[in-house]
Design an enzyme around this catalytic site. Structure first.
Site, PDB file in Angstrom:
ATOM      1  N   CYS A  28       0.831  -1.211   0.000  1.00  0.00           N
ATOM      2  CA  CYS A  28       0.000   0.000   0.000  1.00  0.00           C
ATOM      3  C   CYS A  28       0.864   1.259   0.000  1.00  0.00           C
ATOM      4  O   CYS A  28       1.692   1.455   0.886  1.00  0.00           O
ATOM      5  CB  CYS A  28      -0.914  -0.013   1.223  1.00  0.00           C
ATOM      6  N   LYS A  55     -11.328  -8.283   5.754  1.00  0.00           N
ATOM      7  CA  LYS A  55     -10.818  -7.556   6.926  1.00  0.00           C
ATOM      8  C   LYS A  55     -11.349  -8.146   8.239  1.00  0.00           C
ATOM      9  O   LYS A  55     -12.556  -8.412   8.352  1.00  0.00           O
ATOM     10  CB  LYS A  55     -11.238  -6.092   6.833  1.00  0.00           C
ATOM     11  N   VAL A  68      -5.872   1.039   5.621  1.00  0.00           N
ATOM     12  CA  VAL A  68      -4.560   1.207   6.234  1.00  0.00           C
ATOM     13  C   VAL A  68      -3.921   2.435   5.612  1.00  0.00           C
ATOM     14  O   VAL A  68      -4.254   2.787   4.475  1.00  0.00           O
ATOM     15  CB  VAL A  68      -3.660  -0.037   5.997  1.00  0.00           C
ATOM     16  N   GLU A  80      -5.312   7.383   8.611  1.00  0.00           N
ATOM     17  CA  GLU A  80      -5.010   8.338   7.536  1.00  0.00           C
ATOM     18  C   GLU A  80      -3.510   8.653   7.482  1.00  0.00           C
ATOM     19  O   GLU A  80      -2.939   9.188   8.439  1.00  0.00           O
ATOM     20  CB  GLU A  80      -5.793   9.659   7.692  1.00  0.00           C
ATOM     21  N   SER A  81      -2.922   8.403   6.324  1.00  0.00           N
ATOM     22  CA  SER A  81      -1.468   8.551   6.204  1.00  0.00           C
ATOM     23  C   SER A  81      -0.978   9.956   6.576  1.00  0.00           C
ATOM     24  O   SER A  81       0.023  10.100   7.281  1.00  0.00           O
ATOM     25  CB  SER A  81      -1.023   8.182   4.789  1.00  0.00           C
TER      26      SER A  81
HETATM   27  N1  LIG Z   1      -6.823   8.451   2.587  1.00  0.00           N
HETATM   28  C1  LIG Z   1      -6.186   7.244   3.060  1.00  0.00           C
HETATM   29  C2  LIG Z   1      -6.156   6.217   1.926  1.00  0.00           C
HETATM   30  C3  LIG Z   1      -5.631   4.866   2.396  1.00  0.00           C
HETATM   31  C4  LIG Z   1      -5.990   3.742   1.407  1.00  0.00           C
HETATM   32  O1  LIG Z   1      -6.720   3.959   0.426  1.00  0.00           O
HETATM   33  N2  LIG Z   1      -5.485   2.537   1.711  1.00  0.00           N
HETATM   34  C5  LIG Z   1      -5.894   1.393   0.916  1.00  0.00           C
HETATM   35  C6  LIG Z   1      -4.760   0.413   0.649  1.00  0.00           C
HETATM   36  S1  LIG Z   1      -3.556   1.052  -0.464  1.00  0.00           S
HETATM   37  C7  LIG Z   1      -6.912   0.602   1.716  1.00  0.00           C
HETATM   38  O2  LIG Z   1      -6.779   0.445   2.920  1.00  0.00           O
HETATM   39  N3  LIG Z   1      -7.919   0.084   1.018  1.00  0.00           N
HETATM   40  C8  LIG Z   1      -8.915  -0.755   1.622  1.00  0.00           C
HETATM   41  C9  LIG Z   1     -10.282  -0.248   1.402  1.00  0.00           C
HETATM   42  O3  LIG Z   1     -10.439   0.921   0.986  1.00  0.00           O
HETATM   43  O4  LIG Z   1     -11.228  -1.001   1.662  1.00  0.00           O
HETATM   44  C10 LIG Z   1      -4.796   7.563   3.598  1.00  0.00           C
HETATM   45  O5  LIG Z   1      -4.190   8.545   3.139  1.00  0.00           O
HETATM   46  O6  LIG Z   1      -4.337   6.850   4.501  1.00  0.00           O
END
Ligand SMILES: N[C@@H](CCC(=O)N[C@@H](CS)C(=O)NCC(=O)O)C(=O)O
Length: 237
Positions: A28, A55, A68, A80-81
């Site tokens: 990710c 999950k 994540v 949130e990153s």
């Molecule tokens: N806005 C979030 C985006 C995080 C994101 O999209 N992570 C993806 C993996 S790359 C995720 O967890 N996807 C699972 C889902 O949306 O169900 C951030 O900046 O942390």
């Protein structure tokens, strides 16, 4: 702790008092931002990888969005990153990543937001919209050159934005690999300032330790777009 992804039905791996944990997924790009900041600042932590196709309920209880990265320490949870990186830098101030200058800090946030729009685009749209990607890179090329104190966006040392942009940047060649279309590759010579930046980034221990090469990212990504991502790819155990 095993790197294998935890799935629906798995038992929650108990937390230990005072031990920082990141919920992550090995491929990710958002979680990579947080992992890079953790590594660059030498912050001790443990990693719990999540199967994002299946999950665990205990993960959804931590972050109802089910995404994540998420950080956890004792009773504190930060998803949130962007929030995780800022929070880490504030709580572990050694080796500071955020600039003291409020103007520069404000612009780092602008860059992060602009970069977010590239990352959240459908990668195959990017393939057909190569001009859009180039426009995007040109923006960062111009901004980094204008700062003039590189090689990093942070100057002689990296800032949070350097670690936010890196996961996007290294994944750009994936599309050319998957589509078997070299024409979708970005010509490095068009963006010399970013090229110098990338070279400097590759010298950082955090980047050396973390990265999968682009071929491995592409192998994962193939499964991801088919809807069958293998979150445990390349793990021995
Ligand atoms: N806005 C979030 C985006 C995080 C994101 O999209 N992570 C993806 C993996 S790359 C995720 O967890 N996807 C699972 C889902 O949306 O169900 C951030 O900046 O942390």
């Amino acid at each position: 702790m095993s790197q294998k992804a935890y799935s629906q039905g798995s038992t929650f791996p108990a937390t230990k008092p005072g031990v920082l944990r990141i919920y992550s997924m090995r491929f990710c790009p958002y979680a990579e931002r947080t992992r890079l900041v953790l590594s660059h600042k030498n912050i001790p932590h443990e990693i719990v990888n999540i199967n994002l196709k299946s999950k665990p309920d205990w993960f959804l209880a931590l972050n109802p969005l089910g995404q994540v990265p998420v950080l956890q320490i004792d009773d504190k949870i930060v998803p949130e990153s962007t929030a995780t990186c800022d929070w880490l830098d504030d709580v572990y101030p050694e080796n500071r990543l955020q600039p003291a200058d409020p103007y520069r800090r404000a612009w780092d946030r602008v860059y992060a937001s602009y970069n977010g729009s590239l990352l959240s685009n459908d990668p195959f749209e990017l393939h057909t919209n190569l001009e859009g990607v180039k426009k995007h890179l040109q923006f960062f090329e111009d901004k980094l050159r204008a700062r003039g104190d590189g090689p990093f966006f942070g100057g002689s040392k990296p800032c949070i934005f350097d670690f936010m942009f890196w996961p996007t940047f290294v994944r750009l060649p994936i599309i050319a690999i998957i589509k078997e279309n070299p024409a979708a590759n970005i010509d490095e010579n068009e963006f010399p300032t970013l090229e110098t930046w990338a070279k400097a980034m590759k010298e950082l221990p955090a980047i050396k330790d973390d990265a999968f090469d682009v071929e491995r990212h592409a192998i994962f990504f193939r499964g991801h777009v088919k809807g069958t991502p293998d979150y445990d790819m390349f793990l021995d155990e």
